[in-house]
Design a protein around this motif. Structure first.
Motif, PDB file in Angstrom:
ATOM      1  N   ILE A  22      11.996  -2.222  -5.912  1.00 41.41           N
ATOM      2  CA  ILE A  22      12.588  -2.884  -4.815  1.00 41.41           C
ATOM      3  C   ILE A  22      11.163  -3.125  -3.639  1.00 41.41           C
ATOM      4  CG2 ILE A  22      13.960  -3.222  -2.787  1.00 41.41           C
ATOM      5  CD1 ILE A  22      15.908  -1.704  -4.683  1.00 41.41           C
ATOM      6  N   TYR A  23      11.056  -4.188  -3.342  1.00 40.73           N
ATOM      7  CA  TYR A  23      10.045  -4.684  -2.476  1.00 40.73           C
ATOM      8  C   TYR A  23       9.862  -3.666  -1.110  1.00 40.73           C
ATOM      9  CZ  TYR A  23       5.951  -6.871  -0.009  1.00 40.73           C
ATOM     10  OH  TYR A  23       4.837  -7.221   0.216  1.00 40.73           O
ATOM     11  N   ASP A  24       8.617  -3.127  -1.164  1.00 43.73           N
ATOM     12  CA  ASP A  24       8.426  -2.440  -0.042  1.00 43.73           C
ATOM     13  C   ASP A  24       6.809  -2.635   0.238  1.00 43.73           C
ATOM     14  OD1 ASP A  24       9.096   0.343   1.497  1.00 43.73           O
ATOM     15  OD2 ASP A  24       7.193   0.516   0.839  1.00 43.73           O
ATOM     16  N   ASP A  25       6.609  -2.911   1.415  1.00 44.21           N
ATOM     17  CA  ASP A  25       5.185  -2.955   2.124  1.00 44.21           C
ATOM     18  C   ASP A  25       4.295  -1.833   1.969  1.00 44.21           C
ATOM     19  OD1 ASP A  25       5.037  -5.744   2.735  1.00 44.21           O
ATOM     20  OD2 ASP A  25       5.541  -5.123   4.808  1.00 44.21           O
ATOM     21  N   LYS A  26       4.609  -0.494   1.894  1.00 46.57           N
ATOM     22  CA  LYS A  26       4.051   0.383   1.988  1.00 46.57           C
ATOM     23  C   LYS A  26       3.410   0.842   0.517  1.00 46.57           C
ATOM     24  CE  LYS A  26       3.697   5.513   3.449  1.00 46.57           C
ATOM     25  NZ  LYS A  26       4.453   6.479   4.240  1.00 46.57           N
ATOM     26  N   MET A  27       4.397   0.479  -0.410  1.00 45.12           N
ATOM     27  CA  MET A  27       4.373   0.906  -1.919  1.00 45.12           C
ATOM     28  C   MET A  27       3.506  -0.223  -2.455  1.00 45.12           C
ATOM     29  SD  MET A  27       4.387   2.146  -4.569  1.00 45.12           S
ATOM     30  CE  MET A  27       5.109   3.648  -4.327  1.00 45.12           C
ATOM     31  N   ARG A  28       3.647  -1.372  -1.987  1.00 43.92           N
ATOM     32  CA  ARG A  28       2.707  -2.747  -2.563  1.00 43.92           C
ATOM     33  C   ARG A  28       1.387  -2.272  -2.282  1.00 43.92           C
ATOM     34  NH1 ARG A  28      -0.716  -6.375  -0.678  1.00 43.92           N
ATOM     35  NH2 ARG A  28      -0.854  -8.141  -2.069  1.00 43.92           N
ATOM     36  N   ASN A  29       1.001  -2.085  -1.036  1.00 43.49           N
ATOM     37  CA  ASN A  29      -0.296  -1.795  -0.605  1.00 43.49           C
ATOM     38  C   ASN A  29      -0.727  -0.651  -1.367  1.00 43.49           C
ATOM     39  OD1 ASN A  29      -0.147  -3.891   1.420  1.00 43.49           O
ATOM     40  ND2 ASN A  29       0.446  -2.720   3.021  1.00 43.49           N
ATOM     41  N   HIS A  30      -0.247   0.471  -1.355  1.00 42.47           N
ATOM     42  CA  HIS A  30      -0.514   1.684  -2.171  1.00 42.47           C
ATOM     43  C   HIS A  30      -0.767   1.333  -3.841  1.00 42.47           C
ATOM     44  CE1 HIS A  30      -1.232   5.681  -3.338  1.00 42.47           C
ATOM     45  NE2 HIS A  30      -0.323   5.716  -4.376  1.00 42.47           N
ATOM     46  N   VAL A  37      -4.769  -3.058 -11.151  1.00 43.40           N
ATOM     47  CA  VAL A  37      -3.165  -3.289 -10.946  1.00 43.40           C
ATOM     48  C   VAL A  37      -3.251  -4.865 -10.432  1.00 43.40           C
ATOM     49  CG1 VAL A  37      -1.327  -3.240  -9.436  1.00 43.40           C
ATOM     50  CG2 VAL A  37      -2.332  -1.282 -10.409  1.00 43.40           C
ATOM     51  N   LYS A  38      -2.483  -5.786 -11.109  1.00 43.90           N
ATOM     52  CA  LYS A  38      -2.298  -6.986 -10.707  1.00 43.90           C
ATOM     53  C   LYS A  38      -1.003  -7.703 -10.423  1.00 43.90           C
ATOM     54  CE  LYS A  38      -6.997  -8.959 -12.233  1.00 43.90           C
ATOM     55  NZ  LYS A  38      -7.654 -10.103 -12.921  1.00 43.90           N
ATOM     56  N   ALA A 287      -0.065  -1.091   7.236  1.00 41.39           N
ATOM     57  CA  ALA A 287      -0.413  -2.360   7.539  1.00 41.39           C
ATOM     58  C   ALA A 287       0.664  -3.679   6.866  1.00 41.39           C
ATOM     59  CB  ALA A 287      -2.071  -2.731   6.985  1.00 41.39           C
ATOM     60  N   TYR A 288       0.550  -4.708   7.551  1.00 46.94           N
ATOM     61  CA  TYR A 288       1.577  -5.640   7.053  1.00 46.94           C
ATOM     62  C   TYR A 288       0.896  -6.378   5.935  1.00 46.94           C
ATOM     63  CZ  TYR A 288       5.341  -9.005   8.070  1.00 46.94           C
ATOM     64  OH  TYR A 288       6.437  -9.876   8.251  1.00 46.94           O
ATOM     65  N   SER A 289       1.620  -6.992   4.804  1.00 46.64           N
ATOM     66  CA  SER A 289       0.929  -7.429   3.853  1.00 46.64           C
ATOM     67  C   SER A 289       0.712  -8.796   3.755  1.00 46.64           C
ATOM     68  CB  SER A 289       2.040  -7.148   2.430  1.00 46.64           C
ATOM     69  OG  SER A 289       3.159  -8.025   2.571  1.00 46.64           O
ATOM     70  N   ALA A 290      -0.385  -9.366   3.215  1.00 45.83           N
ATOM     71  CA  ALA A 290      -0.831 -10.814   3.220  1.00 45.83           C
ATOM     72  C   ALA A 290       0.333 -11.744   2.617  1.00 45.83           C
ATOM     73  CB  ALA A 290      -2.118 -11.215   2.581  1.00 45.83           C
ATOM     74  N   SER A 291       1.001 -11.034   1.389  1.00 42.10           N
ATOM     75  CA  SER A 291       1.895 -11.707   0.653  1.00 42.10           C
ATOM     76  C   SER A 291       3.136 -12.064   1.700  1.00 42.10           C
ATOM     77  CB  SER A 291       2.392 -11.176  -0.562  1.00 42.10           C
ATOM     78  OG  SER A 291       2.854  -9.753  -0.216  1.00 42.10           O
TER      79      SER A 291
END
Length: 385
Positions: A22-30, A37-38, A287-291
């Motif tokens: 489930i989308y999460d900024d912190k996990m996505r950035n990590h 990872v792509k 940090a906020y994500s670019a996506s």
């Protein structure tokens, strides 16, 4: 409980470990900080190249995040059977790690390291002969059969050549001459820009205050998306109407101006959201994500009735183009944008071309002359209305 699901994924004829959550900024950035990872636009999931130690690499990277890692769908024996011919040998895995370490030792950016690493991984999966016998023609065949055949962008092809030059520099293959690896010419594409009216319409259509502030500062100060996401509160000087950009592209610091009309939006945003450290923060102050920025920009464009394909960088292009159209010199624009070479900034002269755009079409001249002569006929009404 937050769960990350790991599952088998075949993508572009290669085997990978798919990663969904489930989308999460912190996990996505990590997650994306792990080389390899792509994100797959077609599968709509993150993925990681499969290898014998892929599971342990992911476990090590994700351990301690507070998320439960579900590997229940990964059958190691099945993966090994399907991947028997595709999986790089242990020696190749060693080379990949050495290459990663070499690039980091040269202080390349995280993005460059991940990109070069992925090119070498693809090559090792493709090239079956011993590496000690590597020749220029082997690299050329890879370019022909993988990069060109899959229709990668010219800029990506050029990056691949750069990756090979670093690879050859590291291992010093006797039969490879890196200067002879063909590099395609740069595509001369002109940037898309918005009109000033479209920019205002875009900001008006962006109802969320945080989102409007983000788009406004990108356009009003000509920022790259990465520069915006790294901005700290201490970098904003409202009294001097300046923003300090620290260690941007090319490891350069610079100052950019802050628009008068942006300050009320900024103050309203700071009072409402009260960020602690960064100008734009996601969950838990990360940090906020670019996506996320790209997503809400796309939504705002729909609401504003803008049908062009717009990205955050389009706002930076629009900033530079509008500055040039209002008489600001190229040298100043180069400094404000943080370009290393004036040639990079010169592209905006091709976008504006005010003198050329003011040249009247001969069709308009012909119709106007006949209408002035008083000989208006039905056939001259080109719209038929």
């Amino acid at each position: 409980m937050k769960i990350i699901k790991i599952f088998p994924l075949e993508h572009r004829k290669d085997l990978h470990l798919g990663i969904s959550f489930i989308y999460d900024d912190k996990m996505r950035n990590h997650l994306v900080s792990l080389p390899g990872v792509k994100w797959s636009n077609t599968k709509k999931v993150f993925y990681f190249p499969y290898s014998e130690d892929a599971k342990s690499i992911l476990l090590k990277h994700l351990r301690g995040t507070g998320w439960y890692i579900d590997f229940s769908r990964v059958d190691e024996d099945e993966f090994k059977r399907r991947n028997e011919e595709k999986n790089p040998e242990q020696e190749h895995l060693k080379i990949l790690k050495e290459f990663d370490s070499y690039l980091r030792g040269k202080r390349y950016s995280e993005s460059t390291v991940r990109t070069y690493y992925s090119f070498l991984y693809k090559f090792l999966m493709f090239h079956k002969a011993p590496l000690e016998d590597l020749k220029n023609r082997d690299i050329e065949i890879f370019m022909e059969k993988v990069i060109a055949k899959k229709n990668y962008a010219i800029s990506t092809h050029r990056q691949c050549v750069s990756a090979f030059k670093q690879f050859v520099e590291l291992y010093g293959f006797a039969a490879v001459h890196p200067e002879k690896i063909p590099r395609p010419k740069k595509s001369r594409t002109l940037p898309r820009v918005l009109s000033q009216k479209e920019v205002i319409n875009l900001l008006i259509a962006t109802r969320n205050l945080k989102h409007r502030m983000v788009l406004a500062v990108i356009y009003s100060s000509g920022l790259r998306i990465g520069e915006l996401l790294k901005l700290k509160l201490e970098d904003i000087d409202i009294d001097r109407k300046q923003i300090f950009i620290s260690q941007a592209k090319g490891r350069k610091d610079r100052y950019v101006g802050m628009a008068e009309s942006f300050i009320p939006i900024l103050l309203n945003y700071l009072q409402t959201y009260r960020p602690a450290r960064l100008l734009v923060e996601g969950q838990d102050g990360e940090a906020y994500s670019a996506s996320a920025v790209r997503f809400f920009l796309k939504e705002s464009c729909k609401k504003a009735g803008i049908e062009k394909r717009i990205t955050p960088h389009t706002l930076r292009h629009s900033y530079a183009t509008h500055m040039l159209e209002h008489g600001v010199g190229l040298r100043h624009i180069q400094e404000l944008l943080g370009h290393a070479k004036p040639e990079t900034t010169m592209i905006y002269t091709h976008v504006t071309q005010q003198d050329l755009l003011q040249i009247r079409s001969p069709l308009d001249t012909a119709v106007s002359n006949i209408l002035k002569s008083g000989k208006e006929e039905e056939n001259l009404r080109l719209s038929r209305k």
